[in-house]
Scaffold this active site. Sequence first.
Site, short mmCIF file in Angstrom:
data_model
loop_
_atom_site.label_atom_id
_atom_site.label_comp_id
_atom_site.label_asym_id
_atom_site.label_seq_id
_atom_site.Cartn_x
_atom_site.Cartn_y
_atom_site.Cartn_z
N HIS A 307 -24.77 14.40 84.59
CA HIS A 307 -24.88 14.62 86.03
C HIS A 307 -26.05 13.81 86.56
O HIS A 307 -27.10 13.73 85.91
CB HIS A 307 -25.08 16.11 86.33
CG HIS A 307 -24.84 16.48 87.76
ND1 HIS A 307 -25.77 16.28 88.75
CD2 HIS A 307 -23.76 17.04 88.37
CE1 HIS A 307 -25.29 16.71 89.90
NE2 HIS A 307 -24.07 17.17 89.70
N ASP A 364 -17.69 19.71 87.00
CA ASP A 364 -16.46 19.02 87.40
C ASP A 364 -15.46 18.98 86.25
O ASP A 364 -14.25 19.05 86.47
CB ASP A 364 -16.78 17.59 87.86
CG ASP A 364 -17.68 17.58 89.08
OD1 ASP A 364 -17.36 18.29 90.05
OD2 ASP A 364 -18.70 16.88 89.06
#
Length: 428
Positions: A307, A364
Amino acid sequence: MSETASISINGKSYELPVITGTENEQGIDISKLRDVSGAITIDPGYKNTGATKSAITFLDGEKGVLHYRGYPIEQLAEQSTFLEVAYLLIYGDLPSAQVLADFRKKISRHTLIHEDMKKFFDGFPSKSHPMGQLSCLVGALSAFYPESLNPNMTEEEEELTIIKLLAKMPTIVSWIYKKSLGHPVIYPRNELNFVHNFLNMTFGQITEDVVIDKVIVDAMHKLLILHADHEQNCSTSTVRIVGSSNANLYASISAGISALWGPLHGGANQAVIEMLENIRNDGGDSAKWLAKAKDKNDPFRLMGFGHRVYKNFDPRAKIIKKACDDVLDKLGINDPVLDIAKQLEEAALKDQYFVDRKLYPNVDFYSGIIYRALGFPTDMFTVLFALGRLPGWIAQWKEMRANKEPIGRPRQIYTGSTKRDYVPLDQR
């Protein structure tokens, strides 16, 4: 005495105040820099620029911390509901049982959308992307509720505008999905809670009653809570800057939806499933693709791992992993794409290359798996992200108005041609 920072420009020094937040974050206040020195700062992408002071969300990417109004995301995801978190974000504190019941009742009274909005679906081409439809439909609410255009609404009028949007968004999202299937829409059932009602409108049928399993309802609550706000990201900043022009709530949220639509922002969980499908179509050899991800000369990127903000781990991923496992166990789905996802997850968590680089599965990755398991097409994933992010966007818009923040107006350094004289057309 307050701490200051010193900047020297053309041999002259300027003292700038240092702002310290409640979590000891520090920022240099440059709001007067241009006035006193004539200079501005350059920060492409605003990566080091604080455009506002906010009391809504605290994020520490280095430590993997995410708090909504001071409450750790882990506690909220485990113990709260999405509507309770929405209230917390928008109004600042967790509601009492009575306040939450009143909040739910207010929302339940506005879940229907104007029947004329059905005509929009008749005008959309059959292959219209759901995010294009959502942005259009949310923006159109301002035409159905023109009182929202008044920039000087009373507190009660602002509250009603917020309630209407919270109530109607699940209906709009579910109708977009139903229309994509060519199915008749399902109307809201106000005896159901917010998330259960949405799932019923989405997966229900007018021909028979459909039972939505509690495991699925709980997983959807968690997904929406984990997406509810994430500090000053691209779409949230868009909502604030559009709202700073005194644009109405519906127009501001519509702009945020458009910003979220970009594949670099809200499309990450869709990209995860598309990557997994590509691996399946290539034969399903996850080891081959892990090797490609480690090859610095190969352009392939492992989507859903690591991330940009969280440097060690994504706190949301730890929470949603369990929900993902629960959903897959409950549904007992036999899907080769999801099998590949589990292989990648297991390998990446053990492979030293990924461990050293902090390339862990992020939110995600798991949200894409859950949405696919529930039967959502990939182009609906970002719409579901928008549904979850709605309370955060509303909270940010409301805070920006309450703080009477000035209209957003970034500066630039001009790099074009210097002054030149116009040459008549026949002389060029």
